[in-house]
Write a protein that holds these residues in place. Structure first.
Motif, short mmCIF file in Angstrom:
data_model
loop_
_atom_site.label_atom_id
_atom_site.label_comp_id
_atom_site.label_asym_id
_atom_site.label_seq_id
_atom_site.Cartn_x
_atom_site.Cartn_y
_atom_site.Cartn_z
N ILE A 116 0.83 -1.20 0.00
CA ILE A 116 0.00 0.00 0.00
C ILE A 116 0.86 1.25 0.00
CG2 ILE A 116 -1.62 1.33 1.40
CD1 ILE A 116 -2.90 -0.97 -0.13
N LEU A 117 1.92 1.26 0.79
CA LEU A 117 2.79 2.43 0.85
C LEU A 117 3.54 2.65 -0.46
CD1 LEU A 117 4.30 4.72 2.30
CD2 LEU A 117 5.89 2.98 3.18
N GLY A 138 0.63 4.29 -2.75
CA GLY A 138 0.95 5.66 -2.33
C GLY A 138 2.01 6.33 -3.18
N TRP A 139 3.23 5.84 -3.09
CA TRP A 139 4.34 6.51 -3.76
C TRP A 139 4.33 6.35 -5.27
CZ3 TRP A 139 8.39 4.64 0.36
CH2 TRP A 139 8.33 5.50 1.46
N ILE A 176 2.30 11.99 -1.86
CA ILE A 176 2.17 12.46 -3.25
C ILE A 176 3.48 13.05 -3.76
CG2 ILE A 176 0.86 13.92 -4.81
CD1 ILE A 176 -0.76 11.69 -3.49
N LEU A 177 4.09 13.94 -2.98
CA LEU A 177 5.31 14.62 -3.41
C LEU A 177 6.58 13.96 -2.90
CD1 LEU A 177 4.15 18.34 -2.96
CD2 LEU A 177 4.13 16.93 -5.02
N LYS A 178 6.44 12.92 -2.07
CA LYS A 178 7.58 12.15 -1.57
C LYS A 178 8.62 13.06 -0.91
CE LYS A 178 6.88 8.94 -5.41
NZ LYS A 178 5.92 9.82 -6.10
N PHE A 179 8.16 14.01 -0.13
CA PHE A 179 8.98 14.94 0.64
C PHE A 179 9.73 15.96 -0.23
CE2 PHE A 179 8.55 11.14 3.28
CZ PHE A 179 8.08 11.70 4.47
#
Length: 764
Positions: free
Chosen positions: A483-484, A488-489, A613-616
């Motif tokens: 899921i992550l 997500g990523w 969404i922006l991955k930091f």
């Protein structure tokens, strides 16, 4: 996988059939509405309508036997969905040369017009289009005419005006009137495309210098002079506050679908994420501005449309909707200024945007002149892609190239049908955008479908799984990792409280399935969450399908493996902290009623966009905020989920209506046993023993304990009784005369009596 693809294809066809049936009710009804207007209302001088012709239908208007023009229904040609989510039906009169001769509003469901603003005021604004010659617009030789904006009904007026212009230009381009087919159908001998091989990173100064980024600068003095020249006396006597040299707006725009421009302004990571979102041939624009005037405005989300900016090319125009927009924090190009407003806008594929041809961004400037009245002016920011980014290919002349002009110029020639390829292109453009998106995203939809089916099986067979704690722990960790990383990523399918606010707002302002269907993974997730609420409450999403929740739990697992001390929040403090997230949600919900844009801004309390969404890859204050929440989660498992998450609160409220109770409890739970309450990762179990379903994330740890006869006191007692019974039964079966000793799990003898004196205890 093949069956899944077949199922998804059937689902798409069913949705298409339903959507097509709904559209059919709104379109193709010229005969029904034509009786609501007299011929002279639409075509001056006409005294009768002739039989309907063609598909979509046209009604010829005659004066005696003389043809004066035609009448048609706007929704037969283009989408005319308004503020209410229902079509706005307009009868339009047009002469054989392509000049609009009359308009009549025959049906609508616009609440802003039904209650509040007189319909005559709306018609007065759009009647400006009567007399407009749209043949040059259809050929790209003139800009599309604009309607006057009515304060308080901006979206309604824009939709009506846009549907009139687009339907007329589409009719002219078809060649049925206005002589449009001959010139439009003729293909250029040289084809131009973006040269994708040219890709480099450049600084801001060089991008502005060669026209890759275009600029429009307006000072207060420029705006004041423009309103004075407009002849609107009321607007002229209300100058902009501040000094004449102050910046009213400095507006920049660029096509970031071009590799060099996109990489320079968005960065390599941002450009790659954009390319993953774009459909084949689709482009995206960056628009940035600063000054006292906002190019976005404050109410664009409420109406779903940006009414201050408009994209214009070849006489066609389009206004961006909120689903086309992504807010950016800054631009990656070295030396780029800090802009308070930066937006990334996807150009809808149905617009037919050609990045190699000139286009312009039109800015609508408004000035308040009364309690409810405003004056408006427009300013154009022209854009032409520099030749360095264009690849030209000499196209061979075909037979159709030589025949088309001759056929168009032949005396009395009338174009009756488009070529098969043109018809196919028109059909593709008329097809709803969401259907094309779903068809192009079948693989990812299939993967998500498999993941959801897997989770459903986990829930339905949870009792068999939790009896094997070691297996269950690794199943859960593997699922959360998927899921992550993937959901997500990679897929960026992170649900947010903004989705909830947008959905509830759309129910108020006008619901449309097109908006929600345009993001397949988000739509499928929301549908599955809605079903899960009926069965299990908020737990399936918060505990299993939320990428940020998965990130928190996996990091906490690592922390525990590294012996990071875990802080247990005292129950008295915990039960006062968890209501905070409900207060946050109610505050955002109340704010969204006033302004969804403001609510979206404050919804940044969710670190989902930054971390998932922006991955930091964002401004440092957002990164520090997200990192702080994750750091807190190392010591207090799922700290954000427990106390701050407004989405969890939003799901907990309808989750109360769940129909089943899947989590088992023993009578001893809570009195006297407190083990489940002590070991619950999110402290969702009350000291009295009951589970607070509003806080439960369905991690099933309590169910592991429920079946564990070495950790659950109730199960330990059952095991001891079972072992005692089995031991006694085994001794009596041997029929011995001597004393019998029963050894329990603790290693101590229970009794030493003659074997014949012992009887097996009754079953528990």
């Amino acid at each position: 996988m093949r069956r899944l693809r077949l199922f998804l294809a059937l689902l798409t066809l069913v949705l298409a059939f339903v959507g097509g049936a709904q559209l059919a009710q709104a379109a193709g009804r010229l005969g029904e509405y034509l009786s609501r207007a007299t011929p002279s209302e639409l075509v001056p001088g006409a005294d009768r309508f002739g039989p309907l012709q063609g598909d979509p239908a046209l009604a010829p208007a005659y004066q005696g036997d003389r043809l004066l023009g035609f009448a048609y229904l706007n929704s037969d040609f283009v989408n005319s969905t308004g503020y209410s989510g229902k079509p706005i039906q307009m009868l339009i009169g047009i002469d054989p040369n392509g000049v609009i001769t009359g308009l009549k509003l025959v049906d609508h469901k616009e609440p802003i017009v039904l209650v509040g603003i007189p319909e005559a005021k709306i018609l007065g604004a759009v009647n400006k289009l009567i007399g407009a010659d749209l043949a040059p617009v259809a050929r790209g030789k003139a800009a599309a005419p604009q309607v006057d904006i009515v304060s308080g009904a901006t979206v309604t007026v824009l939709v009506i005006g846009d549907s009139i212009v687009r339907s007329a230009t589409k009719l002219i381009k078809s060649g049925r009137i206005g002589g449009g087919q001959g010139e439009v159908a003729q293909a250029p001998p040289v084809s131009k495309t973006i040269d994708l091989a040219k890709s480099e990173v450049r600084d801001w100064e060089s991008l502005v210098g060669d026209g890759s980024v275009r600029r429009l600068l307006l000072t207060n003095a420029d705006i004041n002079q423009a309103f004075e020249k407009s002849g609107n006396r009321e607007a002229a006597v209300r100058p902009e506050p501040g000094e004449p040299t102050d910046t009213f707006i400095e507006l920049y725009t660029a096509d970031v679908g071009v590799p060099t421009i996109g990489r320079s302004l968005l960065g390599d990571d941002g450009y790659q994420r954009l390319r993953a979102r774009l459909q084949p041939g689709q482009q995206a624009l960056v628009i940035a501005g600063h000054g006292t005037y906002s190019f976005k405005g404050s109410g664009y989300v409420r109406g779903g449309i940006f009414d201050r900016i408009e994209l214009i090319q070849d006489g066609n125009s389009i206004r961006f909707r909120d689903r086309d927009h992504t807010r950016l924090g800054d631009l990656a190009a070295a030396g780029a200024p800090d802009f308070p407003e930066i937006g990334l806008f996807l150009v809808p594929t149905e617009f037919g945007f050609d990045p190699t041809e000139p286009w312009s961004l039109q800015l609508l400037v408004q000035r308040v002149i009364g309690a409810r009245d405003k004056a408006f002016l427009t300013f154009d920011l022209g854009y032409t892609l520099p030749e360095a980014y264009i690849r030209r290919v000499q196209r061979a002349v075909t037979v159709s190239d030589t025949l088309a002009p001759a056929a168009a110029s032949a005396p009395g020639a009338v174009a009756t049908a488009a070529s098969p390829s043109a018809a196919a292109a028109d059909a593709a453009q008329d097809e709803p955008l969401w259907m094309r998106i779903w068809r192009g995203d079948l693989v990812r939809i299939g993967i998500l479908g498999v993941a959801l089916i897997t989770l459903t099986l986990i829930f339905f067979f949870q009792n068999q799984l939790v009896r094997r704690p070691a297996v269950y722990v690794w199943v859960r960790r593997a699922y959360l990792t998927f899921i992550l990383v993937w959901l997500g990523w990679y897929a960026n399918a992170q649900l947010s409280v903004v989705n909830v606010l947008t959905f509830t707002n759309s129910l108020i302002t006008g619901f449309s399935w097109d908006y929600f269907l345009s993001a397949p993974l988000i739509f499928v997730l929301w549908a599955s969450v809605a079903v899960a609420l009926l069965f299990w409450g908020r737990g399936p999403f918060c505990g299993w399908l939320c990428p940020f929740g998965a990130l928190q739990e996996l990091l906490n697992n690592v922390a525990k493996a590294l012996k990071v001390p875990q802080f247990e929040v005292p129950w008295s403090l915990h039960e006062r902290l968890w209501p905070i997230k409900y207060i946050v949600f109610l505050g955002l919900f109340g704010l969204s009623i006033y302004s969804t844009a403001a609510a979206e801004h404050f919804a940044e309390i969710e670190p989902f966009k930054t971390s998932i969404i922006l991955k930091f890859a964002r401004e440092w204050p957002f990164v520090i905020y997200a990192a702080t929440l994750l750091a807190a989660g190392l010591f207090v498992e799922r700290f954000f989920c427990r106390y701050l998450c407004p989405l969890g609160a939003a799901l907990a409220i309808p989750g109360r209506i769940r129909m089943f109770e899947w989590l088992r409890r023993w009578p001893e739970c809570g009195s006297p046993c407190q083990r489940c309450a002590k070991e619950c990762p999110v402290q969702a179990i009350h000291p009295e023993g009951h589970i607070n379903v509003n806080e439960c994330i369905y991690c099933m740890h309590c169910q592991e304990l429920y079946f564990d006869d070495h950790r659950c006191p109730h199960m330990i007692q059952l095991r001891l009784k079972r072992e005692k019974r089995e031991a006694l039964s085994s001794t009596s079966m041997r029929g011995g005369k001597g004393p019998a000793t029963v050894i329990l799990a603790g290693g101590k003898p229970l009794a030493a009596q003659p074997a014949g004196a012992i009887e097996p205890p009754p079953a528990p």
